[in-house]
Design a protein around this motif. Structure first.
Motif, PDB file in Angstrom:
ATOM      1  N   ASN A  51       0.818  -1.228   0.000  1.00 22.30           N
ATOM      2  CA  ASN A  51       0.000   0.000   0.000  1.00 22.30           C
ATOM      3  C   ASN A  51       0.846   1.270   0.000  1.00 22.30           C
ATOM      4  O   ASN A  51       0.587   2.217   0.736  1.00 22.30           O
ATOM      5  N   TYR A  52       1.902   1.252  -0.817  1.00 23.03           N
ATOM      6  CA  TYR A  52       2.751   2.420  -1.002  1.00 23.03           C
ATOM      7  C   TYR A  52       2.785   2.767  -2.482  1.00 23.03           C
ATOM      8  O   TYR A  52       2.500   1.929  -3.340  1.00 23.03           O
ATOM      9  N   SER A  53       3.195   3.998  -2.769  1.00 24.42           N
ATOM     10  CA  SER A  53       3.397   4.391  -4.165  1.00 24.42           C
ATOM     11  C   SER A  53       4.712   3.791  -4.656  1.00 24.42           C
ATOM     12  O   SER A  53       5.567   3.412  -3.860  1.00 24.42           O
ATOM     13  N   TRP A  54       4.854   3.719  -5.968  1.00 24.75           N
ATOM     14  CA  TRP A  54       6.111   3.235  -6.551  1.00 24.75           C
ATOM     15  C   TRP A  54       7.272   4.074  -6.046  1.00 24.75           C
ATOM     16  O   TRP A  54       8.324   3.558  -5.703  1.00 24.75           O
ATOM     17  N   LYS A  55       7.060   5.386  -6.061  1.00 23.40           N
ATOM     18  CA  LYS A  55       8.118   6.312  -5.665  1.00 23.40           C
ATOM     19  C   LYS A  55       8.590   6.009  -4.243  1.00 23.40           C
ATOM     20  O   LYS A  55       9.792   5.985  -3.969  1.00 23.40           O
ATOM     21  N   HIS A  56       7.639   5.759  -3.348  1.00 22.36           N
ATOM     22  CA  HIS A  56       8.001   5.477  -1.961  1.00 22.36           C
ATOM     23  C   HIS A  56       8.703   4.115  -1.847  1.00 22.36           C
ATOM     24  O   HIS A  56       9.656   3.970  -1.073  1.00 22.36           O
ATOM     25  N   ILE A  57       8.268   3.143  -2.626  1.00 23.85           N
ATOM     26  CA  ILE A  57       8.915   1.821  -2.622  1.00 23.85           C
ATOM     27  C   ILE A  57      10.369   1.960  -3.067  1.00 23.85           C
ATOM     28  O   ILE A  57      11.271   1.358  -2.476  1.00 23.85           O
ATOM     29  N   PHE A  58      10.609   2.748  -4.114  1.00 21.68           N
ATOM     30  CA  PHE A  58      11.982   2.946  -4.583  1.00 21.68           C
ATOM     31  C   PHE A  58      12.834   3.645  -3.523  1.00 21.68           C
ATOM     32  O   PHE A  58      14.009   3.318  -3.349  1.00 21.68           O
ATOM     33  N   ARG A  59      12.236   4.592  -2.812  1.00 24.07           N
ATOM     34  CA  ARG A  59      12.960   5.281  -1.736  1.00 24.07           C
ATOM     35  C   ARG A  59      13.306   4.288  -0.622  1.00 24.07           C
ATOM     36  O   ARG A  59      14.445   4.248  -0.154  1.00 24.07           O
ATOM     37  N   LEU A  60      12.325   3.478  -0.235  1.00 22.07           N
ATOM     38  CA  LEU A  60      12.563   2.457   0.794  1.00 22.07           C
ATOM     39  C   LEU A  60      13.623   1.455   0.347  1.00 22.07           C
ATOM     40  O   LEU A  60      14.482   1.051   1.128  1.00 22.07           O
ATOM     41  N   HIS A  61      13.548   1.075  -0.913  1.00 25.01           N
ATOM     42  CA  HIS A  61      14.505   0.116  -1.469  1.00 25.01           C
ATOM     43  C   HIS A  61      15.923   0.679  -1.397  1.00 25.01           C
ATOM     44  O   HIS A  61      16.861  -0.016  -0.991  1.00 25.01           O
ATOM     45  N   GLY A  62      16.077   1.920  -1.794  1.00 31.14           N
ATOM     46  CA  GLY A  62      17.397   2.557  -1.744  1.00 31.14           C
ATOM     47  C   GLY A  62      17.955   2.612  -0.329  1.00 31.14           C
ATOM     48  O   GLY A  62      19.126   2.284  -0.088  1.00 31.14           O
ATOM     49  N   LYS A  63      17.106   2.982   0.623  1.00 33.23           N
ATOM     50  CA  LYS A  63      17.539   3.028   2.025  1.00 33.23           C
ATOM     51  C   LYS A  63      17.864   1.627   2.538  1.00 33.23           C
ATOM     52  O   LYS A  63      18.819   1.442   3.287  1.00 33.23           O
ATOM     53  N   ALA A  64      17.063   0.650   2.122  1.00 33.24           N
ATOM     54  CA  ALA A  64      17.289  -0.735   2.556  1.00 33.24           C
ATOM     55  C   ALA A  64      18.627  -1.246   2.029  1.00 33.24           C
ATOM     56  O   ALA A  64      19.373  -1.911   2.751  1.00 33.24           O
ATOM     57  N   LEU A  65      18.937  -0.915   0.776  1.00 32.35           N
ATOM     58  CA  LEU A  65      20.224  -1.338   0.207  1.00 32.35           C
ATOM     59  C   LEU A  65      21.387  -0.678   0.941  1.00 32.35           C
ATOM     60  O   LEU A  65      22.416  -1.325   1.176  1.00 32.35           O
ATOM     61  N   GLN A  66      21.222   0.582   1.289  1.00 35.55           N
ATOM     62  CA  GLN A  66      22.274   1.274   2.043  1.00 35.55           C
ATOM     63  C   GLN A  66      22.469   0.627   3.413  1.00 35.55           C
ATOM     64  O   GLN A  66      23.616   0.402   3.838  1.00 35.55           O
ATOM     65  N   SER A  67      21.382   0.312   4.093  1.00 38.68           N
ATOM     66  CA  SER A  67      21.471  -0.345   5.401  1.00 38.68           C
ATOM     67  C   SER A  67      22.117  -1.715   5.266  1.00 38.68           C
ATOM     68  O   SER A  67      22.978  -2.089   6.065  1.00 38.68           O
ATOM     69  N   PHE A  68      21.694  -2.454   4.254  1.00 41.54           N
ATOM     70  CA  PHE A  68      22.226  -3.794   4.003  1.00 41.54           C
ATOM     71  C   PHE A  68      23.730  -3.717   3.781  1.00 41.54           C
ATOM     72  O   PHE A  68      24.498  -4.483   4.358  1.00 41.54           O
ATOM     73  N   ALA A  69      24.153  -2.771   2.956  1.00 40.89           N
ATOM     74  CA  ALA A  69      25.580  -2.612   2.648  1.00 40.89           C
ATOM     75  C   ALA A  69      26.368  -2.212   3.891  1.00 40.89           C
ATOM     76  O   ALA A  69      27.474  -2.719   4.116  1.00 40.89           O
ATOM     77  N   ALA A  70      25.817  -1.320   4.695  1.00 45.00           N
ATOM     78  CA  ALA A  70      26.520  -0.873   5.891  1.00 45.00           C
ATOM     79  C   ALA A  70      26.712  -2.019   6.883  1.00 45.00           C
ATOM     80  O   ALA A  70      27.783  -2.168   7.474  1.00 45.00           O
ATOM     81  N   ILE A  71      25.702  -2.839   7.033  1.00 44.78           N
ATOM     82  CA  ILE A  71      25.764  -3.948   7.990  1.00 44.78           C
ATOM     83  C   ILE A  71      26.650  -5.088   7.477  1.00 44.78           C
ATOM     84  O   ILE A  71      27.388  -5.701   8.236  1.00 44.78           O
ATOM     85  N   HIS A  72      26.591  -5.343   6.174  1.00 42.04           N
ATOM     86  CA  HIS A  72      27.249  -6.532   5.608  1.00 42.04           C
ATOM     87  C   HIS A  72      28.421  -6.205   4.683  1.00 42.04           C
ATOM     88  O   HIS A  72      28.763  -7.004   3.817  1.00 42.04           O
ATOM     89  N   GLN A  73      29.046  -5.055   4.874  1.00 41.89           N
ATOM     90  CA  GLN A  73      30.118  -4.632   3.976  1.00 41.89           C
ATOM     91  C   GLN A  73      31.240  -5.665   3.895  1.00 41.89           C
ATOM     92  O   GLN A  73      31.739  -5.951   2.813  1.00 41.89           O
ATOM     93  N   SER A  74      31.617  -6.239   5.013  1.00 42.95           N
ATOM     94  CA  SER A  74      32.720  -7.210   4.984  1.00 42.95           C
ATOM     95  C   SER A  74      32.348  -8.456   4.169  1.00 42.95           C
ATOM     96  O   SER A  74      33.190  -8.984   3.428  1.00 42.95           O
ATOM     97  N   ALA A  75      31.102  -8.897   4.252  1.00 40.18           N
ATOM     98  CA  ALA A  75      30.656 -10.064   3.466  1.00 40.18           C
ATOM     99  C   ALA A  75      30.570  -9.714   1.976  1.00 40.18           C
ATOM    100  O   ALA A  75      30.869 -10.557   1.118  1.00 40.18           O
ATOM    101  N   LEU A  76      30.193  -8.486   1.673  1.00 42.33           N
ATOM    102  CA  LEU A  76      30.071  -8.064   0.274  1.00 42.33           C
ATOM    103  C   LEU A  76      31.432  -7.885  -0.365  1.00 42.33           C
ATOM    104  O   LEU A  76      31.584  -8.037  -1.587  1.00 42.33           O
ATOM    105  N   ASP A  77      32.442  -7.565   0.421  1.00 41.14           N
ATOM    106  CA  ASP A  77      33.792  -7.370  -0.106  1.00 41.14           C
ATOM    107  C   ASP A  77      34.466  -8.694  -0.482  1.00 41.14           C
ATOM    108  O   ASP A  77      35.417  -8.700  -1.248  1.00 41.14           O
ATOM    109  N   ASN A  78      33.999  -9.787   0.069  1.00 40.42           N
ATOM    110  CA  ASN A  78      34.619 -11.102  -0.213  1.00 40.42           C
ATOM    111  C   ASN A  78      34.237 -11.646  -1.533  1.00 40.42           C
ATOM    112  O   ASN A  78      33.478 -11.548  -2.237  1.00 40.42           O
TER     113      ASN A  78
END
Length: 140
Positions: free
Chosen positions: A113-140
């Motif tokens: 029940n969100y707009s596309w625009k809001h989903i994309f904003r949430l997605h971008g923030k989620a990817l940033q959070s994911f990267a910040a938490i799992h940076q060491s795993a992503l670097d391997n």
């Protein structure tokens, strides 16, 4: 590797499995049509052994599909565990819907029940959070 690249690996593997399953279904159908046509013909020869060879090859292909499924399951288990570490449950839901369930953006937006625009904003923030938490795993 970026968070998006990592998660897209899971999404791509899903489509690899689906294509392999479609090919397996087509091969089964071809073999069944060969079997049906060989039953109507009364020609002596090696039709039976040819058909048996095709069944053996079908079994090998089935093993390939099973291996792809196993790979997808392992990838999903790992990605789910990593997604669950995000502190924001809405961000978790967006990543889960997109990369684990392979949802389309419009379906994710409608389902949450969100707009596309809001989903994309949430997605971008989620990817940033994911990267910040799992940076060491992503670097391997």
């Amino acid at each position: 590797m970026t968070a998006k690249e990592y998660l897209n690996r899971v999404r791509r593997q899903y489509y690899v499995v689906k294509r392999a399953e479609e090919e397996l279904t087509a091969i089964k159908a071809d073999i069944l049509s060969l079997k049906a046509s060989s039953m109507t013909e009364h020609v002596s020869g090696t039709k039976e052994s040819d058909l048996a060879d095709k069944y053996i090859r079908l079994e090998r292909y089935f093993d390939t599909v099973t291996a792809e499924w196993d790979k997808l399951i392992d990838m999903r288990i790992e990605a789910k565990a990593m997604i669950r570490t995000l502190p924001d449950e809405t961000q978790q839901a967006v990543l889960y819907a997109r990369y684990i369930n392979c949802g389309r953006w419009e379906d994710i937006a409608a389902g949450m029940n969100y707009s596309w625009k809001h989903i994309f904003r949430l997605h971008g923030k989620a990817l940033q959070s994911f990267a910040a938490i799992h940076q060491s795993a992503l670097d391997n």
